[in-house]
Design an enzyme around this catalytic site. Structure first.
Site, PDB file in Angstrom:
ATOM      1  N   LYS A 175      16.096  51.626 -23.093  1.00  0.00           N
ATOM      2  CA  LYS A 175      16.115  52.901 -22.379  1.00  0.00           C
ATOM      3  C   LYS A 175      15.483  52.703 -21.008  1.00  0.00           C
ATOM      4  O   LYS A 175      14.433  52.069 -20.888  1.00  0.00           O
ATOM      5  CB  LYS A 175      15.350  53.956 -23.188  1.00  0.00           C
ATOM      6  CG  LYS A 175      15.380  55.358 -22.590  1.00  0.00           C
ATOM      7  CD  LYS A 175      14.635  56.340 -23.483  1.00  0.00           C
ATOM      8  CE  LYS A 175      14.600  57.734 -22.889  1.00  0.00           C
ATOM      9  NZ  LYS A 175      13.864  58.687 -23.757  1.00  0.00           N
ATOM     10  N   SER A 225      16.582  62.549 -24.502  1.00  0.00           N
ATOM     11  CA  SER A 225      16.782  61.799 -23.278  1.00  0.00           C
ATOM     12  C   SER A 225      17.226  60.358 -23.508  1.00  0.00           C
ATOM     13  O   SER A 225      17.568  59.652 -22.565  1.00  0.00           O
ATOM     14  CB  SER A 225      15.492  61.806 -22.452  1.00  0.00           C
ATOM     15  OG  SER A 225      14.419  61.206 -23.161  1.00  0.00           O
ATOM     16  N   SER A 250      13.757  63.313 -28.220  1.00  0.00           N
ATOM     17  CA  SER A 250      14.571  62.433 -27.378  1.00  0.00           C
ATOM     18  C   SER A 250      15.184  61.254 -28.111  1.00  0.00           C
ATOM     19  O   SER A 250      16.166  60.680 -27.649  1.00  0.00           O
ATOM     20  CB  SER A 250      13.739  61.919 -26.197  1.00  0.00           C
ATOM     21  OG  SER A 250      13.297  62.980 -25.402  1.00  0.00           O
TER      22      SER A 250
END
Length: 647
Positions: A165, A240, A264
């Site tokens: 990420k 996210s 997330s």
């Protein structure tokens, strides 16, 4: 005299006299923002040029035709067709099988990396999940193979390619979280989680997309663009950690890593049909990342993995949690290792609920919980229905929601407003960002809380009113909210103990994957995930049977909107979701990750009809019914097959 002058104006003149100063102020602010964005535009253009060049380079280096006669490709692959066949064999393996194949020398690190890069670049061209490739990846794989040839030693993750990420620090790479002002500021350190995995022989090869500023569940921003859900190209993979989930669901990485501040990790897992576990914050502490909200309130920030099975979760978490090598890199992490449960035949007491008292879920997500609970009960486990309203008389569900949203923005949005200042707003996040920036203004917040929101509660949506009025008026109010949070945590644990349950099963989210425009309008969905960050407890997501047509049909008669604007939007967002992934959430007490994983395994074993995406090789076995299939699903079916999983 002034009053007489005003009285001579017509109503239209009076209105115009109030509007034009506001219009001029708006145009000035717009000009300032565009000027500041223009200052960063050059950096954006330079980055995008480099990005495309590196994508082309990685595509060329991993293409089977370019690898013919390459001595680093495993023997027996002399033609492009043979190499492509080997790549497809590699890409069909699950993580455990791939690990075994690498450890037993069936494949080497370089060949496996080429296979995943080859697939990831193709996948990215369709769903835009990768922000940047990691330039050193091929050299890393070569070094692993060379070191093994010299020493005969392999790390436990030898040659496994993984994605990262893009809020995790990596030396010599930017961490922009979709903000242009943070371009061309490369980090000087690598986060301990990435470093540990690399030390074990895994190969990080790409960074993945996130929402602008991280604080949304639509992974979209003006620098890297919008990431599509591989199951339906017209919908978001969540956020996210959406780029991570999309890439792994599409088969472009062996595993992925992400963070979770209010869902997330879990929301993308639910939207994309993956497994994940958000640990207790200190059980797996990770530094050197952009956390989204530095100085946040009482919200546990957790880090974890994306995998396709619970067994893979157990393997990866067992490798890092409490390990002395990891503690050397991150001493703040807990030294408690992940223990293996021996008593697999012991019957458990499972709590469950389908309604959190704040926001109802759509029929598909309700059914997911009810069927899972029924299946576990049939296997001899005791089930106990819970009601969140019974946890605390002092804090009913709407008060808990207010508590959560105050913890998300303890400074009433001041940090977030500064973060977005001078940035071009992403098209799918404009509404969310503007509301955040408005909220940090005391006068506006006062009017919202005591003028607009009481009206909204009566006329529009009591959930919208709750979110809009969640405001810390001063430091004393902020401190009081933190005290209330601590008190609620204790009351939660007491309630849990009084029910004598081992774990809780509840909805993973309020809907399946949503079209891109809805996350900015449906912040209310964050309660069902953010609650467990506020409580700082382990929470995992496991796929169950996908959404069916009956679920969608029941949106009309089986889901009451109560005249609430947000619930109407929620119902709209869930239309057309037949065949999309569905999931449940599994929760345990703090530091009880072992029990959480155990129940996740039980859920996985009881689930039926779970599917996995597989990149289509050759023509489709069956024609696609274009007329009766949503366009986004048609686009997905053109590239991916849906393969049934057998447990």
């Amino acid at each position: 005299m002034g009053n007489n002058f005003w009285s001579t104006w017509s109503p239209s003149q009076r209105i115009f006299s109030l509007i034009w100063p506001a219009t001029i102020l708006y145009l000035i602010m717009k000009l300032l923002i565009e000027k500041m964005w223009g200052k960063n535009r050059g950096a954006v253009e330079r980055f995008q040029t480099r990005r495309e060049a590196l994508f082309d380079d990685f595509k060329s280096r991993s293409a089977p035709a370019s690898l013919v006669n390459n001595p680093r490709i495993v023997k027996g692959n002399e033609t492009a067709e043979q190499i492509e066949t080997t790549f497809n064999e590699i890409l069909k393996l699950d993580l455990i099988a791939l690990k075994s194949a690498l450890q037993t020398d069936k494949y080497n690190a370089y060949t496996v990396l080429c296979a995943f890069v080859w697939r990831a670049i193709d996948v990215n061209s369709e769903i835009n999940c990768i922000t940047e490739v990691i330039r050193e990846a091929f050299n890393t794989a070569e070094a692993l193979d060379d070191n093994y040839a010299q020493t005969g030693e392999k790390g436990q993750l030898f040659g496994l390619p993984f994605s990262v990420k893009s809020n995790f620090y990596m030396e010599n790479y930017d961490v922009t979280v979709g903000l242009a002002k943070l371009l061309e500021q490369p980090k000087t350190t690598t986060c301990p989680m990435v470093q540990f995995l690399s030390d074990q022989g895994a190969v990080p090869f790409c960074l993945t997309n996130v929402p602008q500023g991280l604080l949304s569940y639509v992974s979209s921003n003006p620098i890297y663009g919008t990431t599509k859900n591989p199951w339906d190209f017209s919908r978001t993979p969540g956020g996210s950690s959406g780029g991570e989930a999309a890439l792994l669901a599409a088969g472009g990485a062996a595993f992925g890593i992400g963070s979770d501040l209010a869902g997330s990790l879990r929301i993308p897992a639910a939207f994309c049909g993956l497994v994940t576990l958000k640990p207790t914050q200190d059980r797996l502490c990770v530094t050197d990342t952009h956390g989204g909200l530095p100085g946040r309130g009482r919200l546990g920030l957790s880090f974890g993995f994306y995998t396709r099975s619970v067994k893979e979760q157990e393997f990866l978490l067992g490798l890092i949690v409490g390990r002395s090598e990891y503690l050397e890199l991150c001493p703040m992490s807990s030294p408690a290792k992940l223990e293996k449960h021996i008593e697999k035949d012991q019957k458990l007491v499972i709590g469950w609920f389908v309604d959190d008292g704040f926001n109802p879920v759509v029929p598909s997500n309700r059914r997911a919980v009810e069927e899972t609970v029924k299946s576990l009960q049939a296997k001899g486990h005791q089930v106990v229905e819970l009601k969140l309203a019974d946890v605390s008389e002092e804090f009913p569900p709407f008060a808990v929601a207010d508590m959560l949203f105050r913890n998300v923005m303890p400074d009433n949005g001041a940090y977030m407003s500064e973060m977005y200042a001078g940035e071009q707003y992403d098209e799918h996040m404009k509404l969310f960002i503007r509301l955040v920036c408005l909220k940090q203004n005391f006068l506006v917040s006062f009017l919202l809380r005591y003028g607009v929101m009481p009206f909204a509660k009566l006329a529009l949506s009591k959930r919208l009113a709750c979110i809009g009025s969640a405001y810390n008026s001063d430091l004393a109010a902020c401190r009081q909210n933190q005290e209330n949070t601590d008190s609620y945590k204790l009351q939660w644990i007491r309630y849990w103990k009084s029910k004598k349950i081992d774990a809780l099963i509840c909805p993973s989210f309020i809907t399946p994957a949503q079209p891109f425009e809805y996350p900015a309008q449906l912040s209310n969905g964050a309660f069902i995930t953010g609650l467990f960050n506020m409580l700082d407890v382990p929470a995992g997501v496991v796929p169950v049977s996908p959404v069916n047509q009956k679920d969608v049909d029941q949106l009309i008669d089986g889901f009451s909107t109560e005249g609430d604007l947000l619930l109407k939007k929620q119902r709209e967002a869930a239309r057309g979701t037949t065949g999309l992934p569905n999931a449940v959430q599994v929760v345990t007490l703090p530091n009880c990750e072992e029990m959480c994983l155990r129940v996740m395994r039980l859920v996985e074993e009881s689930a039926e009809g779970v599917q996995r995406l597989q990149w289509r090789v050759g023509a489709s076995a069956a024609p696609i019914d274009v007329e009766n299939t949503p366009a986004g699903v048609v686009s997905s079916l053109e590239h991916f097959e849906r393969v049934n999983l057998l447990h």
